[in-house]
Design a protein around this motif. Structure first.
Motif, PDB file in Angstrom:
ATOM      1  N   LEU A 133      84.533   0.729  47.850  1.00 33.54           N
ATOM      2  CA  LEU A 133      83.371   1.184  47.076  1.00 33.54           C
ATOM      3  C   LEU A 133      83.482   2.686  46.832  1.00 33.54           C
ATOM      4  CD1 LEU A 133      80.599   0.206  45.927  1.00 33.54           C
ATOM      5  CD2 LEU A 133      79.604   1.011  48.089  1.00 33.54           C
ATOM      6  N   PRO A 134      83.487   3.137  45.559  1.00 32.42           N
ATOM      7  CA  PRO A 134      83.685   4.572  45.281  1.00 32.42           C
ATOM      8  C   PRO A 134      82.554   5.435  45.829  1.00 32.42           C
ATOM      9  CG  PRO A 134      83.998   3.234  43.305  1.00 32.42           C
ATOM     10  CD  PRO A 134      83.387   2.330  44.344  1.00 32.42           C
ATOM     11  N   PRO A 135      82.873   6.584  46.390  1.00 32.93           N
ATOM     12  CA  PRO A 135      81.826   7.512  46.837  1.00 32.93           C
ATOM     13  C   PRO A 135      80.949   7.902  45.651  1.00 32.93           C
ATOM     14  CG  PRO A 135      83.998   8.204  47.615  1.00 32.93           C
ATOM     15  CD  PRO A 135      84.237   7.110  46.631  1.00 32.93           C
ATOM     16  N   GLY A 136      79.680   7.899  45.847  1.00 30.66           N
ATOM     17  CA  GLY A 136      78.771   8.306  44.790  1.00 30.66           C
ATOM     18  C   GLY A 136      78.295   7.181  43.891  1.00 30.66           C
ATOM     19  N   TRP A 137      78.931   5.999  43.969  1.00 32.54           N
ATOM     20  CA  TRP A 137      78.536   4.907  43.071  1.00 32.54           C
ATOM     21  C   TRP A 137      77.104   4.454  43.342  1.00 32.54           C
ATOM     22  CZ3 TRP A 137      76.869  -0.155  43.179  1.00 32.54           C
ATOM     23  CH2 TRP A 137      76.957  -0.858  41.970  1.00 32.54           C
ATOM     24  N   VAL A 138      76.768   4.306  44.607  1.00 31.72           N
ATOM     25  CA  VAL A 138      75.418   3.855  44.951  1.00 31.72           C
ATOM     26  C   VAL A 138      74.387   4.894  44.535  1.00 31.72           C
ATOM     27  CG1 VAL A 138      73.863   3.255  46.845  1.00 31.72           C
ATOM     28  CG2 VAL A 138      76.206   2.375  46.823  1.00 31.72           C
ATOM     29  N   LYS A 139      74.702   6.167  44.728  1.00 31.18           N
ATOM     30  CA  LYS A 139      73.763   7.230  44.342  1.00 31.18           C
ATOM     31  C   LYS A 139      73.512   7.226  42.842  1.00 31.18           C
ATOM     32  CE  LYS A 139      74.067  10.697  47.995  1.00 31.18           C
ATOM     33  NZ  LYS A 139      74.352  12.134  48.301  1.00 31.18           N
ATOM     34  N   GLU A 140      74.553   7.028  42.055  1.00 32.54           N
ATOM     35  CA  GLU A 140      74.396   6.992  40.602  1.00 32.54           C
ATOM     36  C   GLU A 140      73.515   5.820  40.183  1.00 32.54           C
ATOM     37  OE1 GLU A 140      78.207   6.963  38.754  1.00 32.54           O
ATOM     38  OE2 GLU A 140      78.839   8.869  39.649  1.00 32.54           O
ATOM     39  N   LEU A 141      73.757   4.659  40.783  1.00 37.03           N
ATOM     40  CA  LEU A 141      72.937   3.494  40.462  1.00 37.03           C
ATOM     41  C   LEU A 141      71.492   3.727  40.897  1.00 37.03           C
ATOM     42  CD1 LEU A 141      72.783   0.552  39.446  1.00 37.03           C
ATOM     43  CD2 LEU A 141      73.274  -0.172  41.807  1.00 37.03           C
TER      44      LEU A 141
END
Length: 243
Positions: A133-141
């Motif tokens: 899972l890419p770092p920052g992906w959850v934050k962007e979503l």
């Protein structure tokens, strides 16, 4: 811990014919005592079907909260008035589930997306390969979801998207109202448990989980030193100390 020091465990959930979830034998005794002294209310993000696999020690609880507060079970049956009220709050202030689900899936990469699911037609989640899972992906979503009335939470291998009005805390307050409870006790370890801990009189969180990783706290919160299955025992001892 060393194998020789590990506590004896009692299986409380079977899935696809295999043991899945456990409590310690001591926790089983403590839980039965908590249920004897209080109105014990299992509270979970699990769907009703998933909750139905769990066999906790002690008598069947009169109340249970499933689907992150979307279903309030009374003697095992979902209260239709509660579910309708929750659905109305979601419809009034949140983007449709289909829109959020589509955004989640479109933004995900098949290289790390293992499954995508909708729970009880209330919220959506992805099962992911956490290592990829890419770092920052959850934050962007989460930033996008916040603007359309939803919250995003990463718990283990699952990325949840949940409408903001869908909360465990609201359901807990409703059970307290129905039972006339003046003292409420609760524990949780994930970001989806935060509103529950804010809703109760006394709250506990273990040394594992999203809340621990974030250093989350509120006035009066008891932060336990224990983690994993031993945290369950510590929580129950804390409850009994208040009853």
């Amino acid at each position: 811990m060393p194998d020789a020091l590990a506590p004896r465990l009692l299986c409380v959930e079977v899935y696809q014919s295999g043991p899945l979830s456990y409590v310690t034998e001591d926790a089983a005794v403590l839980l039965a005592e908590v249920a004897r002294r209080s109105v014990f209310v299992p509270t979970t993000t699990r769907t009703r079907e998933q909750y139905g696999r769990v066999r906790l020690p002690g008598p069947a609880p009169r109340y249970a909260i499933c689907a992150n507060g979307g279903h309030l079970l009374v003697d095992g049956v979902s209260d239709p008035r509660w579910s309708a009220a929750v659905a109305a709050r979601i419809a009034a202030g949140c983007a449709p589930l289909a829109e959020v689900r589509a955004r989640m899936v479109a933004a995900a990469d098949p290289a790390w997306l293992l499954k995508e699911r909708v729970a009880e037609e209330l919220f959506a989640y992805l099962v992911v390969d956490r290592a990829l899972l890419p770092p920052g992906w959850v934050k962007e979503l989460a930033a996008w979801a916040d603007g359309v009335g939803w919250n995003v939470s990463l718990q283990g291998r699952k990325v949840y998207a949940v409408p903001k009005p869908l909360t465990k805390g609201a359901a807990v307050r409703e059970v307290a109202r129905r039972t006339g409870a003046e003292l409420t006790l609760g524990a949780g370890d994930s970001l989806l448990d935060a509103d529950l801990l804010e809703a109760v009189t006394r709250a506990w969180r273990p040394a594992h989980g999203e809340l621990a990783e974030a250093g989350w706290t509120i006035p009066g919160l008891t932060v336990l030193a224990e983690s994993g299955v031993l945290a369950g025992e510590a929580v129950l001892r804390g409850f009994l100390g208040e009853l």
